[in-house]
Design an enzyme around this catalytic site. Structure first.
Site, PDB file in Angstrom:
ATOM      1  N   ASP A 156       9.909  29.164 -33.563  1.00 21.67           N
ATOM      2  CA  ASP A 156       9.233  27.984 -33.002  1.00 21.67           C
ATOM      3  C   ASP A 156       9.499  26.718 -33.807  1.00 21.67           C
ATOM      4  OD1 ASP A 156       7.648  28.760 -35.125  1.00 21.67           O
ATOM      5  OD2 ASP A 156       5.786  28.929 -33.964  1.00 21.67           O
ATOM      6  N   ARG A 157       9.920  26.857 -35.062  1.00 24.66           N
ATOM      7  CA  ARG A 157      10.224  25.668 -35.858  1.00 24.66           C
ATOM      8  C   ARG A 157      11.703  25.316 -35.762  1.00 24.66           C
ATOM      9  NH1 ARG A 157       6.798  25.436 -41.395  1.00 24.66           N
ATOM     10  NH2 ARG A 157       4.810  26.046 -40.508  1.00 24.66           N
ATOM     11  N   SER A 194       5.468  19.624 -39.514  1.00 21.33           N
ATOM     12  CA  SER A 194       5.826  20.938 -40.032  1.00 21.33           C
ATOM     13  C   SER A 194       6.974  21.564 -39.239  1.00 21.33           C
ATOM     14  CB  SER A 194       4.603  21.844 -40.006  1.00 21.33           C
ATOM     15  OG  SER A 194       4.093  21.926 -38.685  1.00 21.33           O
ATOM     16  N   LYS A 209       5.497  25.448 -29.840  1.00 15.70           N
ATOM     17  CA  LYS A 209       6.656  24.665 -30.232  1.00 15.70           C
ATOM     18  C   LYS A 209       7.886  25.547 -30.072  1.00 15.70           C
ATOM     19  CE  LYS A 209       5.662  25.382 -35.161  1.00 15.70           C
ATOM     20  NZ  LYS A 209       4.300  25.904 -35.309  1.00 15.70           N
ATOM     21  N   ASP A 264      13.096  29.126 -37.578  1.00 13.56           N
ATOM     22  CA  ASP A 264      12.324  29.914 -38.543  1.00 13.56           C
ATOM     23  C   ASP A 264      12.155  31.365 -38.110  1.00 13.56           C
ATOM     24  OD1 ASP A 264      10.579  29.472 -36.435  1.00 13.56           O
ATOM     25  OD2 ASP A 264       8.823  29.483 -37.749  1.00 13.56           O
ATOM     26  N   GLU A 289       5.142  17.957 -34.610  1.00 14.95           N
ATOM     27  CA  GLU A 289       4.420  18.067 -35.872  1.00 14.95           C
ATOM     28  C   GLU A 289       5.384  17.900 -37.024  1.00 14.95           C
ATOM     29  OE1 GLU A 289       0.805  20.833 -35.986  1.00 14.95           O
ATOM     30  OE2 GLU A 289       2.422  22.041 -35.164  1.00 14.95           O
ATOM     31  N   ARG A 302      -1.366  20.219 -49.346  1.00 14.55           N
ATOM     32  CA  ARG A 302      -0.296  19.439 -48.729  1.00 14.55           C
ATOM     33  C   ARG A 302      -0.642  17.955 -48.881  1.00 14.55           C
ATOM     34  NH1 ARG A 302       2.492  23.480 -46.600  1.00 14.55           N
ATOM     35  NH2 ARG A 302       1.738  24.854 -44.949  1.00 14.55           N
ATOM     36  N   THR A 354      -4.666  28.550 -39.280  1.00 13.85           N
ATOM     37  CA  THR A 354      -4.058  27.564 -38.386  1.00 13.85           C
ATOM     38  C   THR A 354      -3.400  28.242 -37.192  1.00 13.85           C
ATOM     39  OG1 THR A 354      -3.580  26.207 -40.334  1.00 13.85           O
ATOM     40  CG2 THR A 354      -2.465  25.593 -38.314  1.00 13.85           C
ATOM     41  N   ASP A 372       9.956  33.122 -36.426  1.00 16.50           N
ATOM     42  CA  ASP A 372       9.621  33.459 -35.046  1.00 16.50           C
ATOM     43  C   ASP A 372      10.179  32.471 -34.026  1.00 16.50           C
ATOM     44  OD1 ASP A 372       7.852  31.524 -36.010  1.00 16.50           O
ATOM     45  OD2 ASP A 372       6.264  32.103 -34.628  1.00 16.50           O
ATOM     46  N   SER A 408       5.370  33.848 -38.956  1.00 15.49           N
ATOM     47  CA  SER A 408       6.173  32.633 -38.812  1.00 15.49           C
ATOM     48  C   SER A 408       7.246  32.510 -39.889  1.00 15.49           C
ATOM     49  CB  SER A 408       5.247  31.430 -38.792  1.00 15.49           C
ATOM     50  OG  SER A 408       5.968  30.278 -38.478  1.00 15.49           O
ATOM     51  N   HIS A 409       7.149  31.428 -40.665  1.00 17.95           N
ATOM     52  CA  HIS A 409       8.176  31.113 -41.663  1.00 17.95           C
ATOM     53  C   HIS A 409       7.909  31.799 -42.992  1.00 17.95           C
ATOM     54  CE1 HIS A 409       4.713  28.604 -41.841  1.00 17.95           C
ATOM     55  NE2 HIS A 409       4.937  28.442 -43.134  1.00 17.95           N
TER      56      HIS A 409
HETATM   57  C1  G16 Z   1       1.638  26.749 -37.843  1.00 20.88           C
HETATM   58  C2  G16 Z   1       0.995  25.992 -36.725  1.00 20.88           C
HETATM   59  C3  G16 Z   1       1.422  24.555 -36.788  1.00 20.88           C
HETATM   60  C4  G16 Z   1       1.107  23.972 -38.147  1.00 20.88           C
HETATM   61  C5  G16 Z   1       1.756  24.809 -39.219  1.00 20.88           C
HETATM   62  C6  G16 Z   1       1.373  24.367 -40.607  1.00 20.88           C
HETATM   63  O1  G16 Z   1       3.015  26.778 -37.650  1.00 20.88           O
HETATM   64  O2  G16 Z   1       1.366  26.519 -35.476  1.00 20.88           O
HETATM   65  O3  G16 Z   1       0.763  23.866 -35.781  1.00 20.88           O
HETATM   66  O4  G16 Z   1       1.549  22.655 -38.229  1.00 20.88           O
HETATM   67  O5  G16 Z   1       1.350  26.144 -39.086  1.00 20.88           O
HETATM   68  O6  G16 Z   1       0.008  24.562 -40.777  1.00 20.88           O
HETATM   69  P1  G16 Z   1      -0.663  24.434 -42.204  1.00 20.88           P
HETATM   70  O7  G16 Z   1      -0.352  23.044 -42.663  1.00 20.88           O
HETATM   71  O8  G16 Z   1      -2.128  24.671 -41.942  1.00 20.88           O
HETATM   72  O9  G16 Z   1      -0.042  25.453 -43.103  1.00 20.88           O
HETATM   73  P2  G16 Z   1       3.827  28.139 -37.771  1.00 20.88           P
HETATM   74  O10 G16 Z   1       5.249  27.767 -37.507  1.00 20.88           O
HETATM   75  O11 G16 Z   1       3.563  28.601 -39.172  1.00 20.88           O
HETATM   76  O12 G16 Z   1       3.229  29.041 -36.745  1.00 20.88           O
END
Ligand code: G16
Length: 544
Positions: free
Chosen positions: A282-283, A366, A377, A278, A364, A497, A19, A280, A114-115
């Site tokens: 962005d969340r 998420s 984001k 989070d 989103e 999910r 993703t 990085d 990320s997270h």
């Molecule tokens: C990434 C993507 C987001 C997505 C999220 C969850 O976020 O940038 O657009 O909504 O993953 O994706 P999934 O449901 O496929 O795990 P981040 O914050 O992890 O970079």
């Protein structure tokens, strides 16, 4: 002495970006050639880096320091003109996006999972962002993946580490390495978007807040902006020093992983406002005194209150949300008479809409919210937007939410995650759903009758590209809905999910507990998908 070496290598299995870039366990990234193969494949996919300028930074997690030196030495060996890197190789994801755009570079490399937890036993990640500042779209990630499958060699400079602790420009072979302050350009952008005087007045009036940086990248940003520029009390920012393993924690801002903040906000000592970000940056998580705001509601509230932020006060072009995000923002878009877009999960899908001026705000489920100010984001941006609403209305978060639901109705929402499920079993569950799509409409489960069922595919209105297989949605009479998807960011097995939504138009029924309001949908979801049967689990691992 510097010397360019050509290293013979061979394709490594499993380097398909998910993703958001390539995310793997750190120990996988530390295998010989693993990182180098992927970096070389990025360079190949973008037609080489000769004469180009790239931004580089990451969330400071374990292996960030080594990986950043490798990226720079490979860029230098291949003729890049300049790498602009955050001091200490640190840049939040939105700050990196901003720098890519502001300096009109050829893109950037962000080192982050990320997270996901960090450390030798945690995760690492790398992604490429294109010159618009956004995550590489699918045609680019497709080319990167193809390159990983045919790679035979990569070029790297043999050189001493560049000193990334000192601001200024250093030479690496024939390439310039410009070390910039990670926060300055980002803070300047926030000062353009928001009315900092109004926010200073809010804090000066005694308004209290806690921002949990979760030992991750936003600590320095939040301290500089909230405590420094806006006058929030010292100590407003907690867990504010980035650490390579995020203090041993899981830097995902949701009620499960930011439990300390949640407990505080639900207790008698709660400040007026709470927020977290989070790994990085962005969340975001938004929580008022006794009032947790779901990410799906958050984007709807931001859209409805556009008039309180100078950058958006002249009006929004449109709102975009990912498909599994609740349809709360659709109702706002309808009321405002603006366009509303539904995209697949992944911030990269918003890029074209933002570039084309079709959408101004995106969100989103998420925990991601953002706007056309960057192409990622942006956690702190969302916090400043919320603060702007609170400053303008002088209402509490709970009051803002109550007003919003009274006007638009309430989309109760929850996401249930089943983590590290055996991939074959998870795929069997999804296949089972696919096989039922044609026959589901008209059938009843747990008191709900299926109105429609399909597998989401997206036709990008800007470039005409089509993305299929983006999640299975089952809509019920009355507007309730369940969506099933496999995550594209997990690193072990599959994460299922299950996204649950029920709509209450009001005026009654706006104050239920979400799990109660969603009880029928939860039960119908299990009846339709056979979650317990396929996964062998009694319940979700994480509920957000
Ligand atoms: C990434 C993507 C987001 C997505 C999220 C969850 O976020 O940038 O657009 O909504 O993953 O994706 P999934 O449901 O496929 O795990 P981040 O914050 O992890 O970079």
């Amino acid at each position: 002495m510097t010397q360019i070496t050509t290293v013979t290598t061979a394709p490594i299995e499993g380097q398909k970006p998910g993703t958001s870039g390539l995310r793997k366990q750190t120990m996988v990234f530390q295998q010989p050639h693993y990182l180098e193969n992927f970096v070389q494949s990025i360079f190949t996919a973008i037609g080489g880096v000769e004469g180009k300028t790239l931004v580089l930074g990451g969330d400071g997690r374990y292996f960030n320091d080594r990986a950043s030196q490798v990226v720079m030495r490979m860029a230098a060996a291949q003729g890049a003109a300049r790498v602009i890197v955050g001091q200490g190789a640190l840049l939040s994801t939105p700050a990196a996006s901003n720098l890519i755009r502001k300096r009109q570079t050829d893109g950037g490399i962000i080192l982050s999972a990320s997270h996901n937890p960090g450390g030798p036993n945690g995760d690492f990640g790398i992604k490429f962002n294109t010159p618009n500042g956004g995550p590489a779209p699918e045609d680019v990630t497709g080319r990167i993946f193809e390159a990983t499958r045919t790679i035979e060699s990569y070029k790297i400079l043999e050189a001493q580490d560049v000193d990334l602790s000192t601001l200024g420009t250093h030479a690496l072979g024939g390439m310039d390495v410009e070390v910039v302050h990670p926060v300055s350009d980002y803070q300047a952008l926030m000062e353009e978007l928001f009315d900092f005087d109004a926010l200073r007045a809010l804090f000066a009036s005694g308004f209290t807040m806690r921002f949990d940086a979760m030992h991750a990248i936003t600590g320095p940003y939040a301290r500089a902006i909230l405590e420094g520029a806006l006058g929030a009390a010292p100590g407003t920012v907690v867990n504010g020093t980035p650490s390579p393993d995020f203090g041993g924690g899981h830097p995902d801002p949701n009620p499960t992983w930011a439990k300390g903040l949640m407990d505080l906000m639900m207790g008698p000592e709660a400040p007026d406002f709470g927020a977290a970000s989070d790994g990085d940056g962005d969340r975001n998580m938004i929580v008022g005194r006794g009032a947790y705001v779901t990410p799906s509601d958050s984007i709807a509230v931001l859209a409805a209150n556009f008039a309180h932020v100078p950058a958006y006060a002249s009006g929004l072009a449109g709102v975009a949300r990912s498909m599994p995000t609740s349809r709360a923002s659709d109702r706002v878009a309808e009321a405002l008479g603006i366009a509303c877009y539904e995209t697949p999960t992944g911030w990269k899908f918003f890029g074209n809409l933002l570039d084309a001026g079709k959408a101004t705000l995106c969100g989103e489920e998420s925990a991601g919210t953002g706007s056309n100010h960057v192409r990622e984001k942006d956690g702190l941006w969302a916090v400043l937007y919320w603060l702007s609403i609170l400053a303008a209305t002088r209402k509490s978060v709970a009051e803002v939410m109550a007003d919003h639901w009274a006007r638009f109705g309430r989309n109760y929402y929850s996401r249930h995650d089943y983590e590290a499920v055996d991939s074959a079993r998870a795929n069997a569950l999804m296949d089972g759903l696919r096989a039922q799509l044609a026959t589901l409409p008209g059938q009843s489960f747990s008191g709900l009758t299926v109105a429609e069922a399909d597998e989401f595919a997206y036709d990008d209105p800007v470039d005409g590209s089509r993305s299929e297989g983006q999640g299975i949605r089952v809509g019920f009479d009355g507007g309730s809905r369940v969506v099933f998807r496999l995550s594209g960011t997990g690193t072990q097995g599959a994460t299922l999910r299950v996204y649950l939504e029920a709509y209450a138009p009001g005026p009654d029924g706006l104050d239920a507990a979400p799990e109660e309001a969603l009880a029928e949908v939860i039960s119908a979801a299990d009846a339709i998908a056979g979650i317990t049967r396929h996964t062998g689990r009694d319940g979700p691992d994480v509920t957000t």
